[in-house]
Scaffold this motif. Structure first.
Motif, PDB file in Angstrom:
ATOM      1  N   HIS A 219       0.811  -1.218   0.000  1.00  0.00           N
ATOM      2  CA  HIS A 219       0.000   0.000   0.000  1.00  0.00           C
ATOM      3  C   HIS A 219       0.846   1.269   0.000  1.00  0.00           C
ATOM      4  CE1 HIS A 219      -4.173  -1.596   1.399  1.00  0.00           C
ATOM      5  NE2 HIS A 219      -4.012  -1.615   0.105  1.00  0.00           N
TER       6      HIS A 219
ATOM      7  N   TYR B 278      -8.065  -1.236  -1.425  1.00  0.00           N
ATOM      8  CA  TYR B 278      -7.285  -0.056  -1.037  1.00  0.00           C
ATOM      9  C   TYR B 278      -7.985   0.754   0.048  1.00  0.00           C
ATOM     10  CZ  TYR B 278      -4.946  -1.263  -5.388  1.00  0.00           C
ATOM     11  OH  TYR B 278      -4.278  -1.931  -6.373  1.00  0.00           O
ATOM     12  N   GLY B 279      -8.848   0.113   0.847  1.00  0.00           N
ATOM     13  CA  GLY B 279      -9.588   0.824   1.886  1.00  0.00           C
ATOM     14  C   GLY B 279     -10.924   1.328   1.363  1.00  0.00           C
ATOM     15  N   ASP B 280     -11.394   2.413   1.976  1.00  0.00           N
ATOM     16  CA  ASP B 280     -12.697   2.959   1.610  1.00  0.00           C
ATOM     17  C   ASP B 280     -12.558   3.844   0.379  1.00  0.00           C
ATOM     18  OD1 ASP B 280     -15.137   4.142   1.376  1.00  0.00           O
ATOM     19  OD2 ASP B 280     -15.106   5.146   3.317  1.00  0.00           O
TER      20      ASP B 280
ATOM     21  N   CYS C 147      -1.103   4.680  -0.681  1.00  0.00           N
ATOM     22  CA  CYS C 147      -2.299   4.623   0.178  1.00  0.00           C
ATOM     23  C   CYS C 147      -1.986   5.155   1.568  1.00  0.00           C
ATOM     24  CB  CYS C 147      -2.726   3.181   0.391  1.00  0.00           C
ATOM     25  SG  CYS C 147      -3.779   2.543  -0.823  1.00  0.00           S
TER      26      CYS C 147
ATOM     27  N   TRP D 200     -12.589  -3.441  -1.137  1.00  0.00           N
ATOM     28  CA  TRP D 200     -11.816  -2.901  -0.015  1.00  0.00           C
ATOM     29  C   TRP D 200     -10.313  -2.985  -0.224  1.00  0.00           C
ATOM     30  CZ3 TRP D 200     -14.330  -0.128   3.517  1.00  0.00           C
ATOM     31  CH2 TRP D 200     -15.710  -0.320   3.640  1.00  0.00           C
TER      32      TRP D 200
ATOM     33  N   ASN E  58      -6.367   3.849   5.666  1.00  0.00           N
ATOM     34  CA  ASN E  58      -7.065   3.070   4.646  1.00  0.00           C
ATOM     35  C   ASN E  58      -6.446   1.687   4.486  1.00  0.00           C
ATOM     36  OD1 ASN E  58      -9.439   3.743   3.325  1.00  0.00           O
ATOM     37  ND2 ASN E  58      -8.481   5.420   2.222  1.00  0.00           N
ATOM     38  N   SER E  59      -5.159   1.619   4.665  1.00  0.00           N
ATOM     39  CA  SER E  59      -4.460   0.351   4.550  1.00  0.00           C
ATOM     40  C   SER E  59      -4.916  -0.616   5.649  1.00  0.00           C
ATOM     41  CB  SER E  59      -2.953   0.599   4.644  1.00  0.00           C
ATOM     42  OG  SER E  59      -2.248  -0.598   4.488  1.00  0.00           O
ATOM     43  N   GLN E  60      -5.019  -0.089   6.880  1.00  0.00           N
ATOM     44  CA  GLN E  60      -5.466  -0.934   8.000  1.00  0.00           C
ATOM     45  C   GLN E  60      -6.898  -1.400   7.802  1.00  0.00           C
ATOM     46  OE1 GLN E  60      -4.706   1.292  11.611  1.00  0.00           O
ATOM     47  NE2 GLN E  60      -2.557   1.478  11.036  1.00  0.00           N
ATOM     48  N   LEU E  61      -7.738  -0.477   7.340  1.00  0.00           N
ATOM     49  CA  LEU E  61      -9.131  -0.818   7.075  1.00  0.00           C
ATOM     50  C   LEU E  61      -9.220  -1.910   6.006  1.00  0.00           C
ATOM     51  CD1 LEU E  61     -12.147  -0.139   7.502  1.00  0.00           C
ATOM     52  CD2 LEU E  61     -11.906   1.606   5.704  1.00  0.00           C
ATOM     53  N   ALA E  62      -8.431  -1.763   4.957  1.00  0.00           N
ATOM     54  CA  ALA E  62      -8.438  -2.742   3.873  1.00  0.00           C
ATOM     55  C   ALA E  62      -8.069  -4.123   4.407  1.00  0.00           C
ATOM     56  CB  ALA E  62      -7.448  -2.320   2.781  1.00  0.00           C
TER      57      ALA E  62
END
Ligand SMILES: [Ca+2]
Ligand SMILES: [Ca+2]
Ligand SMILES: [Ca+2]
Ligand SMILES: [Ca+2]
Length: 198
Positions: free
Chosen positions: A132, A183-185, A137, A181, A141-145
């Motif tokens: 990421h 790359y996240g949201d 990124c 997801w 967003n990386s953690q969310l992904a």
């Protein structure tokens, strides 16, 4: 001509991907961007530049870019605009599974092969985060992904899961596809505002 707000999920995902690809931030994609992104992946993952894995990645990016120029650069100026990208990516890969497998999947395979440092077929979150970082990124967003993609919550993703996620990201308009997801949201307005990168 300013690009319009995306009408649907695929366009939005393509816009996010455009911002990743426009490494020098000049608003168009060019061969130099593709090379620069490949070099960033190799560097961030700590892969030696001349290694077989790195060479495979550069080849995959070259092949991908050849397709992009041939199929998306409508006015043949060596630059792919956000509009050309949206239309072209949909036509060249999202709506053509065979072309996807030939021209785009190898890029995902080469990327995740480099990310999987010990070659056991699994990516830890730290390896995923480096992928990421190379794509630009943000870490939130990386953690969310990672959370969203790691459906069994065991702290790792398989390379196979990631290949499916990549395919869903770039080809599916299903709002419930897990691969959205990657790359996240994508609707997070700090990611892309209209045609502008953050
Ligand atoms: Ca560029
Ligand atoms: Ca063009
Ligand atoms: Ca691994
Ligand atoms: Ca898992």
């Amino acid at each position: 001509m300013p690009i319009t707000e995306p009408q649907d999920l695929l366009d939005r995902k393509f816009d996010v991907c455009f911002t990743h690809g426009d490494v020098d931030g000049n608003g168009v994609l060019e061969a130099a961007d593709a090379l620069a992104l490949a070099a960033r992946i190799v560097t961030y993952l700590g892969e030696p530049m001349g290694s077989p894995k790195a060479q495979k990645l550069f080849q995959a990016f070259e092949q991908f870019w050849t397709n992009v120029e041939a199929k998306m650069d409508v006015n043949n100026d060596g630059k792919v605009t956000p509009q050309e990208w949206r239309k072209g990516l949909r036509k060249a890969f999202a709506e053509d599974p065979e072309a996807y497998n030939a021209g785009f999947r190898p890029l995902a395979e080469a990327t995740f092969t480099i990310c999987d440092r010990d070659g056991d077929g699994f990516l830890e979150q730290s390896e995923f985060a480096k992928f990421h970082q190379a794509f630009g990124c943000k870490s939130a967003n990386s953690q969310l992904a990672f959370q969203k993609l790691d459906s069994d919550g065991d702290g790792q993703l398989t390379v196979d899961e990631l290949l499916i996620a990549w395919q869903e990201y770039y080809t599916s308009n299903d709002p419930d596809a897990r691969g959205n997801w990657l790359y996240g949201d994508v609707w997070d307005n700090t990611v892309v505002v209209g045609s502008k990168t953050r």
